[in-house]
Design an enzyme around this catalytic site. Structure first.
Site, PDB file in Angstrom:
ATOM      1  N   ASP A   1      13.653  95.423 122.577  1.00 13.25           N
ATOM      2  CA  ASP A   1      14.172  95.543 123.933  1.00 13.25           C
ATOM      3  C   ASP A   1      13.834  96.858 124.612  1.00 13.25           C
ATOM      4  OD1 ASP A   1      15.285  93.081 124.248  1.00 13.25           O
ATOM      5  OD2 ASP A   1      17.127  93.611 123.203  1.00 13.25           O
TER       6      ASP A   1
ATOM      7  N   HIS B   1      18.209  98.897 114.728  1.00 14.96           N
ATOM      8  CA  HIS B   1      18.207  97.464 114.443  1.00 14.96           C
ATOM      9  C   HIS B   1      18.852  97.238 113.087  1.00 14.96           C
ATOM     10  CE1 HIS B   1      16.813  93.364 113.904  1.00 14.96           C
ATOM     11  NE2 HIS B   1      16.627  93.350 115.198  1.00 14.96           N
TER      12      HIS B   1
HETATM   13  N1  ACO Z   1      21.996 105.367 119.284  1.00 13.53           N
HETATM   14  C1  ACO Z   1      22.644 106.296 118.554  1.00 13.53           C
HETATM   15  N2  ACO Z   1      23.087 106.097 117.299  1.00 13.53           N
HETATM   16  C2  ACO Z   1      22.878 104.890 116.750  1.00 13.53           C
HETATM   17  C3  ACO Z   1      22.198 103.861 117.455  1.00 13.53           C
HETATM   18  C4  ACO Z   1      21.745 104.144 118.759  1.00 13.53           C
HETATM   19  N3  ACO Z   1      21.113 103.201 119.454  1.00 13.53           N
HETATM   20  N4  ACO Z   1      22.128 102.769 116.665  1.00 13.53           N
HETATM   21  C5  ACO Z   1      22.748 103.092 115.506  1.00 13.53           C
HETATM   22  N5  ACO Z   1      23.189 104.372 115.550  1.00 13.53           N
HETATM   23  C6  ACO Z   1      23.836 105.111 114.463  1.00 13.53           C
HETATM   24  C7  ACO Z   1      25.294 104.690 114.290  1.00 13.53           C
HETATM   25  O1  ACO Z   1      26.167 105.482 115.057  1.00 13.53           O
HETATM   26  C8  ACO Z   1      25.490 104.883 112.816  1.00 13.53           C
HETATM   27  O2  ACO Z   1      25.635 106.269 112.566  1.00 13.53           O
HETATM   28  P1  ACO Z   1      26.595 106.787 111.360  1.00 13.53           P
HETATM   29  O3  ACO Z   1      25.959 106.247 110.110  1.00 13.53           O
HETATM   30  O4  ACO Z   1      26.564 108.267 111.471  1.00 13.53           O
HETATM   31  O5  ACO Z   1      27.946 106.190 111.621  1.00 13.53           O
HETATM   32  C9  ACO Z   1      24.131 104.459 112.206  1.00 13.53           C
HETATM   33  O6  ACO Z   1      23.181 104.729 113.244  1.00 13.53           O
HETATM   34  C10 ACO Z   1      24.068 102.992 111.802  1.00 13.53           C
HETATM   35  O7  ACO Z   1      24.419 102.197 112.937  1.00 13.53           O
HETATM   36  P2  ACO Z   1      25.245 100.848 112.867  1.00 13.53           P
HETATM   37  O8  ACO Z   1      25.873 100.599 114.185  1.00 13.53           O
HETATM   38  O9  ACO Z   1      26.126 100.848 111.662  1.00 13.53           O
HETATM   39  O10 ACO Z   1      24.073  99.825 112.601  1.00 13.53           O
HETATM   40  P3  ACO Z   1      24.129  98.260 112.852  1.00 13.53           P
HETATM   41  O11 ACO Z   1      23.077  97.668 111.993  1.00 13.53           O
HETATM   42  O12 ACO Z   1      25.506  97.737 112.686  1.00 13.53           O
HETATM   43  O13 ACO Z   1      23.757  98.099 114.401  1.00 13.53           O
HETATM   44  C11 ACO Z   1      22.509  97.868 116.414  1.00 13.53           C
HETATM   45  C12 ACO Z   1      22.504  97.768 114.871  1.00 13.53           C
HETATM   46  C13 ACO Z   1      23.708  97.058 116.959  1.00 13.53           C
HETATM   47  C14 ACO Z   1      21.246  97.261 116.950  1.00 13.53           C
HETATM   48  C15 ACO Z   1      22.640  99.347 116.815  1.00 13.53           C
HETATM   49  O14 ACO Z   1      21.516 100.070 116.331  1.00 13.53           O
HETATM   50  C16 ACO Z   1      22.764  99.543 118.332  1.00 13.53           C
HETATM   51  O15 ACO Z   1      23.879  99.457 118.874  1.00 13.53           O
HETATM   52  N6  ACO Z   1      21.620  99.771 119.058  1.00 13.53           N
HETATM   53  C17 ACO Z   1      21.648  99.896 120.497  1.00 13.53           C
HETATM   54  C18 ACO Z   1      21.713  98.510 121.138  1.00 13.53           C
HETATM   55  C19 ACO Z   1      20.398  97.748 121.022  1.00 13.53           C
HETATM   56  O16 ACO Z   1      19.331  98.257 121.303  1.00 13.53           O
HETATM   57  N7  ACO Z   1      20.516  96.452 120.634  1.00 13.53           N
HETATM   58  C20 ACO Z   1      19.363  95.542 120.540  1.00 13.53           C
HETATM   59  C21 ACO Z   1      19.106  95.168 119.111  1.00 13.53           C
HETATM   60  S1  ACO Z   1      17.660  94.173 119.021  1.00 13.53           S
HETATM   61  C22 ACO Z   1      18.167  92.666 119.524  1.00 13.53           C
HETATM   62  O17 ACO Z   1      19.257  92.240 119.311  1.00 13.53           O
HETATM   63  C23 ACO Z   1      17.223  91.860 120.229  1.00 13.53           C
END
Ligand code: ACO
Length: 433
Positions: free
Chosen positions: A368, A310
């Protein structure tokens, strides 16, 4: 600038010229540096893709402190609202700032009930969609088309008419959502029954048919009520910011909410609840978990663990904690106690939470991760999960739209950019290219 105004000083290291930037304090949470005059004073913009460090507005509605897993609506902790509250009571709170007394809640229920029906012409819009159109696509189209029904009659400069639009949206979302489901399954639309609660009415419109009596299961109604409270608002998330940005041009609010629905649909946002169940089905069995954890960690693989991570929470999402706890209870009552998806999800969570990759990046289950499992147990199909989210979040969207429209300093949202394209060049005639 007042004498006691806290400031930050930004200095150009080449020229030594400094500019003082005022600090805007929060009631809770970190303060913000006000850079609104920066371009005028120093000729530079700030650059912050994804708004990692940028507050886009002032708001009194919802407070989140992601580092410690706090979520409050109008100051009330989400845990207390979830344990005691009713969805329309929460909606009243988010819209008006205070919990309603008995009379106010009764009046609010009646007010919302009065607006649940759709203009009959609108129901014909559904015929334009193929039977298997994704219900979120239908929602974007049909909610957007409400703007055609309420445009000339809606003077958005009138606060009273803005409130009527907000109430119409909250009231009509379940009716449109249920109709999009009925369109998918080829059953006749059911009219709303105003003596039912908000959530019971939605279940009735989705699952009743004209052929026989349908009784709403109180366990299902209670579970839906809880999920809707948890999803009602989450401050400046992508879809709410979309609604605010669309609304900042003074656009029709029904069209703005359609924009919010479009943003919510993405799998990185509200679409994650559908993606989680798709992912669990794909994993299929506990023995496959290690393979999928490895995929999620592999940067060359596009796969992410859906329902994990998140932008704001760097600790367990408090909403996920609440849902996880009631999941057992709900599944047991709905005679779905041995739901293999729930077992799989719990095992996946356990393995991920003990993995260095997820620990280092502070990746925890979000709201979620478990919500789809409950929706599935209620008989709601995967492609309706994000629609459920949209119904609940409409309350947050309209609360933020109303707050923005009431703000005397509201301006059209217009970010700037760092231009990286060609510098000026001359047109080349077609024959010379
Ligand atoms: N699985 C694996 N790796 C992940 C995940 C995941 N679900 N989420 C983040 N990471 C990793 C990224 O690859 C990144 O790694 P790095 O630093 O080595 O490059 C690091 O964690 C940070 O991730 P970002 O994408 O930069 O974080 P951001 O804050 O931009 O994204 C998000 C947040 C979009 C929620 C992301 O965690 C994600 O895509 N999660 C899966 C989708 C999801 O569950 N979305 C629902 C969110 S809650 C809502 O909106 C109601």
């Amino acid at each position: 600038m007042a004498d006691n105004q806290k400031t930050y000083t930004l200095t150009n290291d080449e020229t030594g010229v400094s500019v003082k930037l005022p600090v805007r304090e929060s009631i809770q949470g970190p303060p913000a540096i006000d850079v609104s005059a920066l371009y005028k004073e120093a000729g530079v913009f700030t650059y912050d893709p994804g708004f990692m460090s940028t507050a886009s507005c002032k708001s009194k509605i919802t407070f989140i402190q992601g580092e410690v897993g706090i979520l409050e609506y109008r100051g009330y902790p989400i845990e207390q609202l979830a344990a005691n509250g009713d969805f329309l009571e929460t909606a009243y709170l988010l819209l008006n700032g205070e919990l309603p007394n008995e009379g106010q809640l009764r009046d609010f229920n009646q007010l919302i009930n009065r607006h649940t029906m759709l203009n009959e012409t609108l129901t014909h819009f559904f015929d334009g969609f193929h039977y298997n159109a994704h219900p979120m696509a239908i929602m974007v189209g049909v909610v957007g088309s409400l703007s055609a029904f309420y445009h000339d009659s809606l003077d958005i400069n009138d606060p009273e008419l803005r409130r009527v639009a907000a109430h119409r949206l909250i009231a009509k979302m379940p009716t449109i959502a249920a109709a999009s489901y009925k369109h998918n399954v080829g059953e006749p639309f059911m009219y709303p029954r105003n003596e039912l609660s908000y959530c019971a009415n939605l279940l009735h419109m989705m699952f009743a048919t004209p052929c026989e009596e349908y009784e709403v299961d109180p366990v299902a109604e209670k579970a839906l009520n809880l999920l809707f409270i948890l999803h009602a608002d989450h401050e400046q998330n992508a879809s709410t910011s979309t609604v605010r940005l669309a609304g900042s041009s003074l656009a029709n609010p029904f069209a703005c909410i359609a924009a919010g629905i479009a943003s919510l649909w993405g799998p990185a946002h509200g679409g994650a609840n559908e993606a989680v169940l798709d992912m669990l089905s794909e994993i299929g069995d506990v023995s496959q978990i290690d393979k999928y954890i490895a995929k999620a960690k592999d940067k060359d693989d596009g796969f992410r663990l859906m329902g994990f991570g998140h932008r704001v929470y760097k600790k367990y999402d408090p909403r996920a904690g609440i849902i996880r706890e009631v999941c057992h209870e709900v599944l047991e009552k709905l005679a779905d106690a041995n739901n293999p998806m729930f077992e799989l999800a719990q095992r996946l969570e356990e393995i991920a939470l003990n993995d260095e990759y997820f620990i280092e990046r502070k990746l925890y289950p979000n709201v979620d991760f478990y919500s789809g499992i409950i929706y599935r147990a209620l008989g709601i199909p995967n492609n309706m999960f994000t629609v459920m989210f949209a119904i609940a979040r409409t309350v947050g969207w309209v609360a933020h739209w109303l707050e923005m429209m009431d703000d005397p300093r509201q301006k059209i949202g217009r970010p700037r950019q760092i231009y990286k394209g060609y510098a000026r060049r001359d047109y080349v005639p077609l024959s010379d290219r």
